[in-house]
Design an enzyme around this catalytic site. Sequence first.
Site: not given
Ligand code: CP
Ligand code: NVA
Length: 318
Positions: A111, A138, A233, A274, A302
């Site tokens: 990530r 994602h 989101d 999400c 997930r």
């Molecule tokens: N939806 C998602 O990826 O959540 P986190 O940022 O908590 O991993």
């Molecule tokens: N779009 C959001 C998703 C978090 C899971 C971000 O990138 O912060």
Amino acid sequence: MKTLKTCLSNKDVLSLIDLSSEEILSILELASRLKKESRRRETDSLLKGKVLAMIFQKPSTRTRVSFETGMYQLGGSVIYLSTNDLQLARGESIEDTARSLSLYVNCIVARLYSHVDVKRLASCATVPVINGLSDTFHPCQILADLLTIQEHKKKLKGLNITWIGDGNNVCNDLLLGCAKMGVNIVVACPHGFEPLDQVVSLGKREGQKTGSEITITDDPSTAVRNADVVVTDTFISMGKSDEKIARTRTFLPRYQVNSKLMKLAKKDAIFMHCLPATRGQEVTSDVIDGKASVVWKEAENRLHVQKALISLLISAKP
Ligand code: CP
Ligand code: NVA
């Protein structure tokens, strides 16, 4: 549990660009099986002896915990690596980090902020790399979303999904996932916040094969009509907090999913997010905590899709 029928043979999953419709279907099928069979504990040793490295530059609740739990449930182990703890923090290159980790582990979840960095990591890793969220994609989230939609609507092909808000990382992969699975998608976002042009073009090309229609508009009210699924989101993704004031002005009140907007969708429409959510911003509490919301099923899935994905990427017995 019998041996796995298909294997994604050591490939990287940096976005849904990397998965064919058939591969997505295989992941969803295996995820459903694992979800049922986990109660019988038949898969406890599927990944025995396998190690997953997890490199995180941004915070995470669901992605981190579902990957870790999933690996443990399948008999494998994980090493969580904050980028601050790696020699990356002292200037070692991403490429050398990838080469070194590949000597020890069987798979890497990353990530990172920049998608270019995720690609650099994957280009030098000799083990599969899974994108656990970058600024542009994602994929694991959308695999879970597709499973959740299939469970609730008993099909994917021909459904209508509406995305309201920022055409962000989650939206980019949702658009690709819909295109590959024959789902129609309408994205309603302000000008300047559309999903990536290259993603829209690729989605339209895929849609010609699967029958999926892709529409981009700035009008949430028309976008949501006839929707089976309404998705949103945060307006302020990780890394965008310096744009908070400007973004809040751009998105609110027009792009908030509230009960007035949900009433324009089909009667049995479901709401998805999400997470993490900011109640009162992109979604009101009555919607996210209401009857149409499936956000907790979505979060649970997930775990199941990631167990399926990792098993197909690194299982010793394909
Ligand atoms: N939806 C998602 O990826 O959540 P986190 O940022 O908590 O991993
Ligand atoms: N779009 C959001 C998703 C978090 C899971 C971000 O990138 O912060």
